[in-house]
Design an enzyme around this catalytic site. Structure first.
Site, PDB file in Angstrom:
ATOM      1  CB  SER A 113     116.621  46.904  29.189  1.00  0.00           C
ATOM      2  OG  SER A 113     115.244  46.756  29.379  1.00  0.00           O
ATOM      3  CG  HIS A 114     114.357  45.016  25.916  1.00  0.00           C
ATOM      4  ND1 HIS A 114     114.584  46.248  26.463  1.00  0.00           N
ATOM      5  CD2 HIS A 114     114.389  45.177  24.591  1.00  0.00           C
ATOM      6  CE1 HIS A 114     114.723  47.128  25.486  1.00  0.00           C
ATOM      7  NE2 HIS A 114     114.617  46.510  24.333  1.00  0.00           N
ATOM      8  CG  ASP A 277     112.666  44.451  31.301  1.00  0.00           C
ATOM      9  OD1 ASP A 277     112.399  44.551  32.513  1.00  0.00           O
ATOM     10  OD2 ASP A 277     113.268  45.337  30.662  1.00  0.00           O
ATOM     11  CG  ASP A 279     116.135  46.820  33.088  1.00  0.00           C
ATOM     12  OD1 ASP A 279     115.260  46.271  32.387  1.00  0.00           O
ATOM     13  OD2 ASP A 279     116.314  48.046  33.107  1.00  0.00           O
ATOM     14  CG  ASP A 281     112.900  48.726  33.137  1.00  0.00           C
ATOM     15  OD1 ASP A 281     112.800  47.676  32.458  1.00  0.00           O
ATOM     16  OD2 ASP A 281     113.601  49.697  32.785  1.00  0.00           O
ATOM     17  NE  ARG A 282     111.266  47.202  27.987  1.00  0.00           N
ATOM     18  CZ  ARG A 282     111.302  47.363  26.683  1.00  0.00           C
ATOM     19  NH1 ARG A 282     110.593  46.573  25.903  1.00  0.00           N
ATOM     20  NH2 ARG A 282     112.067  48.296  26.144  1.00  0.00           N
ATOM     21  CE  LYS A 376     110.739  50.410  30.757  1.00  0.00           C
ATOM     22  NZ  LYS A 376     111.745  51.346  30.229  1.00  0.00           N
TER      23      LYS A 376
END
Ligand code: VG1
Ligand code: CO
Length: 543
Positions: A113-114, A277, A279, A281-282, A376
């Site tokens: 992710s982030h 982000d 991946d 999803d944010r 998300k």
């Protein structure tokens, strides 16, 4: 080509956290480390025989090599077919979308992710189930148990698959179909939002900047916002996923998306700014001189949901993670629908969405989504805002201010203390837990503690119970202090302090957030002794 059985050993600490297993790349590169975890996934599934799986990642360093390994292991486990994104690319929401659309058995998402990428950065892996969402705790616990007992894994010795050409090939009898990473996802978005209205908005000269942060959302945003919606070229920047995210931290918040925030604060600010982000999803939503708090964004989307075609019939309910502000609760109350409070992490929303108890979900950590998938979804949130702007003709600022005027403002901030000594953080949490009973009823200046506890969640659908999900200190006026330890960090412990204060009076909606929260920040410190116990004088990141 033959299937090999390779001896392996249990690795310590392969317990999945908030969203899967996240470790330093160097840990994943140890012989057998990735294989051990993947074998544990197949053991938990009872093998892979005849299944269709989806596989892809955020393009960070080690993504391609991990994909080749997983494909060879899937073939050894007699998986029938793997759908893999071209170039190994699939955003987390796209994996969820493809699992659902193609009726796959599940999927494997490769992402941290982030967290930063590159040879010295982080890598991650998680398993998503048939509904497209992150595996629930009983599955992640079973995967962990297998990692601690298995002694061998199975893998084909076939050569690498070409991931860069769309189409099907076979690997030891298993079909590998390389798919366009964007197509299924873009088609879903076009059904949820009023693309005609957004196209007209751009035709009228509306200006926007989307920062892909050199991570996975770039190709999606480029294809949809510039391609399908006709925004001028250059609207989407840093749109190419890089293995090290260009050396940046692909975390869309005012600290890490500094360039975007500076642009939005400056004289040449476009009307709308957004970022996603690592991946995808944010999401971060920015107006001129205004970064929208994620908790507010959830509440605003909820209050205006029927303006988007996919939500025209209204919402069944709203779900938010416990530390997320209560702004959405006020909207739910006004709409007369249920509002659920879950532990941190998207996996807790799955049952509520599947049972149609909730339509929208959100977290304070720049995560918003709905029942369209089970993750998300960054680009989805940005499109939702574009749809709101197109349908109302109002600016981001005006939408936010009108929302506060109607519902009141929930001042909100999160203070992160990163890479602190893990033992000291554990001792601090332990001491806090010991104090909870004595806090109830206590006065701190203008505040009185109404309730102090360690959040416990009972899933309304399957009655599963999650304990120790964060210390809550709830004041009699609804203001809150929440403390919990991160489950995604890879260095020491990360302490998160969440602060919230409600203000109904519109003449007090222009305060500086940190100033508005100052009394609560002081109480959090007094009660937790955080500074003394961690040796930190200030947070590493304030969002
Ligand atoms: C953080 C956030 C949480 C989010 C999780 C995964 O977890 O606080 O809200 O669901 O990251 O986000 P933690 O345990 O570090 O607080 V992401 O974009 O990894 O998938
Ligand atoms: Co993410």
């Amino acid at each position: 080509m033959t299937i090999q059985t390779v001896a392996t050993k249990p690795f310590a600490g392969q317990r999945p956290g908030t969203s899967g297993l996240r470790k330093k790349v160097t840990e994943f590169q140890q012989p057998g480390y990735l294989e051990n975890f993947v074998e544990a996934i197949f053991l938990t599934l009872g093998g892979g025989k005849g299944a269709t799986l989806v596989l892809g990642g955020d393009g960070r360093f080690y993504n391609r090599s991990a994909i080749q390994t997983i494909l060879r292991m899937a073939a050894a486990h007699k998986v029938q077919k793997v759908l893999v994104g071209r170039g190994g690319i699939l955003s987390t929401p796209a994996v969820s979308c493809v699992i659902r659309k193609r009726g796959a058995f599940g999927g494997i998402v490769l992402s941290a992710s982030h967290n930063p990428g590159g040879p010295d950065g982080d890598f991650g892996i998680k398993y998503n189930i048939e509904n497209g969402g992150p595996a629930p705790e009983k599955i992640t616990e079973a995967i962990y148990a297998h990692t601690q007992t298995l002694s061998e894994y199975h893998i084909s010795d076939a050569g690498p698959v070409n991931l860069d050409e769309i189409g099907a090939t076979t690997l030891d009898g298993m079909t590998v179909e390389v798919i366009d990473p964007v197509a299924d996802y873009a088609e879903l978005m076009s059904r949820l939002f009023d693309f005609d209205a957004i196209r007209e908005l751009f035709q009228r000269g509306f200006t926007m900047r989307f920062d892909g942060m050199s991570a996975v959302s770039g190709p999606y945003a480029k294809a949809i916002i510039e391609g399908m919606l006709g925004a001028p070229e250059g609207t989407v920047i840093n749109d190419e996923p890089l293995e090290d995210f260009g050396g940046h931290h692909p975390d869309p918040n005012p600290v890490n998306a500094f360039d975007l925030v500076a642009l939005m604060n400056g004289p040449d600010a476009p009307e709308f700014g957004a970022a996603s982000d690592g991946d995808g999803d944010r999401n971060m939503i920015v107006g001129r001189k205004l970064a929208v708090a994620p908790s507010d964004s959830l509440a605003i989307i909820a209050a205006n949901a029927t303006l988007a075609p996919g939500y025209r019939d209204g919402l069944k309910g709203i779900a938010r993670s416990m530390p997320t502000s209560q702004a959405a609760d006020r909207v739910a109350a006004a709409l007369g629908i249920a509002c659920f409070e879950t532990p941190t992490g998207w996996k807790y929303f799955g049952n509520l969405l599947d049972a149609n108890l909730a339509t929208l979900c959100g977290e304070e950590s720049y995560g918003t989504g709905s029942n369209h998938i089970r993750e998300k979804d960054g680009v989805w949130a940005v499109l939702f805002w574009l749809n709101l702007i197109a349908a109302t003709g109002k600016s981001v600022n005006r939408i936010v201010r009108e929302h506060w005027a109607r519902f009141g403002r929930n001042y909100y901030s999160r203070h992160d203390y990163e890479a602190v000594d893990a033992a000291a953080a554990d001792r601090m949490m332990l001491a806090l837990r010991g104090k909870l009973a004595s806090l109830a009823g206590q006065r701190f200046g203008e505040f009185r503690v109404a309730q102090a506890d360690d959040f416990v969640y009972t899933d309304p659908v399957d009655q599963s119970v999650a304990t120790k999900q964060g210390i809550r200190i709830i004041m009699s006026d609804g203001s809150r202090i929440v403390l919990r330890l991160s489950g995604t960090g890879t260095e020491g412990a990360t302490v998160r302090v969440y602060l919230e204060r409600y203000e109904a009076d519109p003449s007090r909606h222009d305060l500086d957030t940190q100033e508005a929260l100052a009394p609560l920040i002081a109480i959090a410190e007094q009660v937790s002794e955080l500074k003394q116990r961690t040796g930190r004088n200030e947070p590493s990141v304030i969002t």
